[in-house]
Design a protein around this motif. Structure first.
Motif, PDB file in Angstrom:
ATOM      1  N   ASN A  51       0.848  -1.184   0.000  1.00  0.00           N
ATOM      2  CA  ASN A  51       0.000   0.000   0.000  1.00  0.00           C
ATOM      3  C   ASN A  51       0.890   1.244   0.000  1.00  0.00           C
ATOM      4  OD1 ASN A  51      -1.889   1.965   0.358  1.00  0.00           O
ATOM      5  ND2 ASN A  51      -2.673   1.184   2.290  1.00  0.00           N
ATOM      6  N   LEU A  52       0.732   2.086  -0.998  1.00  0.00           N
ATOM      7  CA  LEU A  52       1.581   3.267  -1.148  1.00  0.00           C
ATOM      8  C   LEU A  52       0.901   4.545  -0.663  1.00  0.00           C
ATOM      9  CD1 LEU A  52       3.032   2.421  -4.652  1.00  0.00           C
ATOM     10  CD2 LEU A  52       4.072   2.032  -2.424  1.00  0.00           C
ATOM     11  N   SER A  53      -0.306   4.437  -0.094  1.00  0.00           N
ATOM     12  CA  SER A  53      -1.000   5.619   0.421  1.00  0.00           C
ATOM     13  C   SER A  53      -0.142   6.312   1.464  1.00  0.00           C
ATOM     14  CB  SER A  53      -2.334   5.237   1.064  1.00  0.00           C
ATOM     15  OG  SER A  53      -3.174   4.677   0.099  1.00  0.00           O
ATOM     16  N   GLY A  54      -0.115   7.619   1.400  1.00  0.00           N
ATOM     17  CA  GLY A  54       0.662   8.389   2.360  1.00  0.00           C
ATOM     18  C   GLY A  54       2.125   8.520   2.009  1.00  0.00           C
ATOM     19  N   THR A  55       2.540   7.957   0.889  1.00  0.00           N
ATOM     20  CA  THR A  55       3.937   8.069   0.459  1.00  0.00           C
ATOM     21  C   THR A  55       4.010   8.948  -0.786  1.00  0.00           C
ATOM     22  OG1 THR A  55       3.913   6.185  -1.067  1.00  0.00           O
ATOM     23  CG2 THR A  55       4.350   5.703   1.261  1.00  0.00           C
ATOM     24  N   ILE A  56       5.211   9.263  -1.209  1.00  0.00           N
ATOM     25  CA  ILE A  56       5.360  10.071  -2.419  1.00  0.00           C
ATOM     26  C   ILE A  56       4.980   9.286  -3.671  1.00  0.00           C
ATOM     27  CG2 ILE A  56       7.116  11.566  -1.427  1.00  0.00           C
ATOM     28  CD1 ILE A  56       9.207   9.952  -3.011  1.00  0.00           C
ATOM     29  N   TYR A  57       4.849   7.964  -3.565  1.00  0.00           N
ATOM     30  CA  TYR A  57       4.499   7.124  -4.705  1.00  0.00           C
ATOM     31  C   TYR A  57       3.001   6.856  -4.795  1.00  0.00           C
ATOM     32  CZ  TYR A  57       9.474   6.375  -4.404  1.00  0.00           C
ATOM     33  OH  TYR A  57      10.824   6.567  -4.336  1.00  0.00           O
ATOM     34  N   ALA A  58       2.199   7.451  -3.923  1.00  0.00           N
ATOM     35  CA  ALA A  58       0.751   7.233  -3.927  1.00  0.00           C
ATOM     36  C   ALA A  58       0.141   7.747  -5.227  1.00  0.00           C
ATOM     37  CB  ALA A  58       0.113   7.929  -2.727  1.00  0.00           C
ATOM     38  N   TYR A  59      -0.949   7.133  -5.637  1.00  0.00           N
ATOM     39  CA  TYR A  59      -1.641   7.547  -6.856  1.00  0.00           C
ATOM     40  C   TYR A  59      -2.334   8.886  -6.602  1.00  0.00           C
ATOM     41  CZ  TYR A  59      -5.109   7.696 -10.562  1.00  0.00           C
ATOM     42  OH  TYR A  59      -5.881   8.082 -11.621  1.00  0.00           O
ATOM     43  N   ARG A  60      -2.106   9.815  -7.507  1.00  0.00           N
ATOM     44  CA  ARG A  60      -2.729  11.132  -7.418  1.00  0.00           C
ATOM     45  C   ARG A  60      -3.363  11.435  -8.777  1.00  0.00           C
ATOM     46  NH1 ARG A  60       1.917  11.181  -4.462  1.00  0.00           N
ATOM     47  NH2 ARG A  60       1.689  11.934  -2.331  1.00  0.00           N
ATOM     48  N   PRO A  61      -4.684  11.314  -8.873  1.00  0.00           N
ATOM     49  CA  PRO A  61      -5.340  11.541 -10.168  1.00  0.00           C
ATOM     50  C   PRO A  61      -5.343  13.010 -10.556  1.00  0.00           C
ATOM     51  CG  PRO A  61      -6.968  11.184  -8.465  1.00  0.00           C
ATOM     52  CD  PRO A  61      -5.624  10.954  -7.828  1.00  0.00           C
ATOM     53  N   LYS A  62      -5.672  13.276 -11.803  1.00  0.00           N
ATOM     54  CA  LYS A  62      -5.771  14.658 -12.283  1.00  0.00           C
ATOM     55  C   LYS A  62      -6.842  15.371 -11.466  1.00  0.00           C
ATOM     56  CE  LYS A  62      -4.352  13.673 -16.979  1.00  0.00           C
ATOM     57  NZ  LYS A  62      -4.745  13.620 -18.387  1.00  0.00           N
ATOM     58  N   GLY A  63      -6.547  16.586 -11.068  1.00  0.00           N
ATOM     59  CA  GLY A  63      -7.479  17.355 -10.266  1.00  0.00           C
ATOM     60  C   GLY A  63      -7.272  17.185  -8.777  1.00  0.00           C
ATOM     61  N   SER A  64      -6.410  16.269  -8.383  1.00  0.00           N
ATOM     62  CA  SER A  64      -6.123  16.053  -6.973  1.00  0.00           C
ATOM     63  C   SER A  64      -5.420  17.268  -6.387  1.00  0.00           C
ATOM     64  CB  SER A  64      -5.228  14.820  -6.819  1.00  0.00           C
ATOM     65  OG  SER A  64      -4.680  14.748  -5.539  1.00  0.00           O
ATOM     66  N   LEU A  65      -5.696  17.590  -5.144  1.00  0.00           N
ATOM     67  CA  LEU A  65      -5.024  18.708  -4.491  1.00  0.00           C
ATOM     68  C   LEU A  65      -3.518  18.470  -4.413  1.00  0.00           C
ATOM     69  CD1 LEU A  65      -7.526  19.521  -1.622  1.00  0.00           C
ATOM     70  CD2 LEU A  65      -7.186  20.744  -3.768  1.00  0.00           C
ATOM     71  N   ALA A  66      -3.120  17.211  -4.326  1.00  0.00           N
ATOM     72  CA  ALA A  66      -1.694  16.889  -4.262  1.00  0.00           C
ATOM     73  C   ALA A  66      -0.987  17.165  -5.585  1.00  0.00           C
ATOM     74  CB  ALA A  66      -1.497  15.427  -3.861  1.00  0.00           C
ATOM     75  N   ARG A  67      -1.754  17.277  -6.676  1.00  0.00           N
ATOM     76  CA  ARG A  67      -1.179  17.593  -7.986  1.00  0.00           C
ATOM     77  C   ARG A  67      -1.465  19.027  -8.402  1.00  0.00           C
ATOM     78  NH1 ARG A  67      -2.213  13.077 -12.459  1.00  0.00           N
ATOM     79  NH2 ARG A  67      -0.445  14.042 -13.485  1.00  0.00           N
ATOM     80  N   GLY A  68      -1.853  19.853  -7.472  1.00  0.00           N
ATOM     81  CA  GLY A  68      -2.102  21.249  -7.784  1.00  0.00           C
ATOM     82  C   GLY A  68      -3.566  21.621  -7.844  1.00  0.00           C
ATOM     83  N   GLY A  69      -4.461  20.650  -7.850  1.00  0.00           N
ATOM     84  CA  GLY A  69      -5.893  20.919  -7.825  1.00  0.00           C
ATOM     85  C   GLY A  69      -6.491  21.366  -9.140  1.00  0.00           C
ATOM     86  N   GLU A  70      -5.730  21.369 -10.217  1.00  0.00           N
ATOM     87  CA  GLU A  70      -6.246  21.785 -11.523  1.00  0.00           C
ATOM     88  C   GLU A  70      -6.816  20.572 -12.244  1.00  0.00           C
ATOM     89  OE1 GLU A  70      -6.387  24.930 -12.753  1.00  0.00           O
ATOM     90  OE2 GLU A  70      -5.607  25.566 -10.796  1.00  0.00           O
ATOM     91  N   ARG A  71      -7.996  20.737 -12.797  1.00  0.00           N
ATOM     92  CA  ARG A  71      -8.593  19.661 -13.576  1.00  0.00           C
ATOM     93  C   ARG A  71      -9.143  20.224 -14.871  1.00  0.00           C
ATOM     94  NH1 ARG A  71     -14.009  19.672 -13.565  1.00  0.00           N
ATOM     95  NH2 ARG A  71     -15.094  20.838 -11.968  1.00  0.00           N
ATOM     96  N   GLN A  72      -9.471  19.350 -15.799  1.00  0.00           N
ATOM     97  CA  GLN A  72     -10.014  19.779 -17.075  1.00  0.00           C
ATOM     98  C   GLN A  72     -11.409  20.373 -16.880  1.00  0.00           C
ATOM     99  OE1 GLN A  72      -9.917  16.206 -19.377  1.00  0.00           O
ATOM    100  NE2 GLN A  72      -7.974  16.756 -20.334  1.00  0.00           N
ATOM    101  N   ARG A  73     -11.749  21.274 -17.747  1.00  0.00           N
ATOM    102  CA  ARG A  73     -13.091  21.848 -17.704  1.00  0.00           C
ATOM    103  C   ARG A  73     -14.100  20.774 -18.082  1.00  0.00           C
ATOM    104  NH1 ARG A  73     -14.168  26.009 -15.254  1.00  0.00           N
ATOM    105  NH2 ARG A  73     -15.795  26.588 -16.696  1.00  0.00           N
ATOM    106  N   ALA A  74     -15.280  20.855 -17.513  1.00  0.00           N
ATOM    107  CA  ALA A  74     -16.347  19.908 -17.816  1.00  0.00           C
ATOM    108  C   ALA A  74     -16.800  20.097 -19.262  1.00  0.00           C
ATOM    109  CB  ALA A  74     -17.513  20.104 -16.871  1.00  0.00           C
ATOM    110  N   THR A  75     -17.158  19.016 -19.910  1.00  0.00           N
ATOM    111  CA  THR A  75     -17.608  19.089 -21.302  1.00  0.00           C
ATOM    112  C   THR A  75     -19.066  19.508 -21.349  1.00  0.00           C
ATOM    113  OG1 THR A  75     -18.186  16.756 -21.263  1.00  0.00           O
ATOM    114  CG2 THR A  75     -15.967  17.308 -22.009  1.00  0.00           C
ATOM    115  N   GLY A  76     -19.611  19.638 -22.535  1.00  0.00           N
ATOM    116  CA  GLY A  76     -20.986  20.109 -22.723  1.00  0.00           C
ATOM    117  C   GLY A  76     -22.045  19.151 -22.212  1.00  0.00           C
ATOM    118  N   ASP A  77     -21.702  17.887 -21.954  1.00  0.00           N
ATOM    119  CA  ASP A  77     -22.715  16.947 -21.493  1.00  0.00           C
ATOM    120  C   ASP A  77     -22.917  16.989 -19.976  1.00  0.00           C
ATOM    121  OD1 ASP A  77     -20.323  15.865 -20.795  1.00  0.00           O
ATOM    122  OD2 ASP A  77     -20.796  13.829 -21.465  1.00  0.00           O
ATOM    123  N   TYR A  78     -22.226  17.888 -19.304  1.00  0.00           N
ATOM    124  CA  TYR A  78     -22.369  18.006 -17.863  1.00  0.00           C
ATOM    125  C   TYR A  78     -23.437  19.038 -17.540  1.00  0.00           C
ATOM    126  CZ  TYR A  78     -21.319  19.200 -13.033  1.00  0.00           C
ATOM    127  OH  TYR A  78     -21.397  19.446 -11.695  1.00  0.00           O
TER     128      TYR A  78
END
Length: 131
Positions: free
Chosen positions: A98-125
């Protein structure tokens, strides 16, 4: 040295090392450096099965035990992986702790750990609004 005297989560304490040296037999070691032991005789057993131990290399984290050794520790397999390894299929991934809490933990796009930036929502939202 002081860490091993006063903390159980940084490896085995001297009391445990003494007990294992007196009552246990070294069985094998995994790729993570964890060492596995089994009781010498049935005096240290339950339900007719010999007791089995793992001494973690470093921080005590149960997810560091690979599946084959986990099965041996819990008496699912009679023989340890050193004598009878589990067959690996080509589609199986390698075990990772389990890599949670380490620098190798999974950080998806939009995660605060990756800067909190995510793609804009598309027109179907369509945002929900209360009526």
């Amino acid at each position: 040295m002081l860490k091993t005297l006063f903390t159980w989560w940084n490896g085995a304490t001297p009391g445990i090392r003494f007990t294992i040296a007196r009552r246990g037999v070294f069985v094998g070691q995994d790729d993570y450096g964890n060492r596995y032991y089994e009781a010498k005789d049935a005096s240290d057993s339950y339900d007719g099965r010999k007791r089995r131990w793992v001494i973690y290399d470093g921080y005590a984290e149960a997810s560091k035990v690979p599946p084959d050794w986990h099965g041996w520790l819990h008496h699912t397999f009679v023989e340890p992986p050193t004598t009878e390894p589990l067959p690996r299929r080509r589609w199986e991934k390698e075990h990772r702790p389990n890599l949670s809490g380490t620098i190798y933990a999974y950080r998806p796009k939009g995660s605060l750990a990756r800067g909190g930036e995510r793609q804009r929502a598309t027109g179907d939202y369509e945002a929900w609004t209360p009526e």
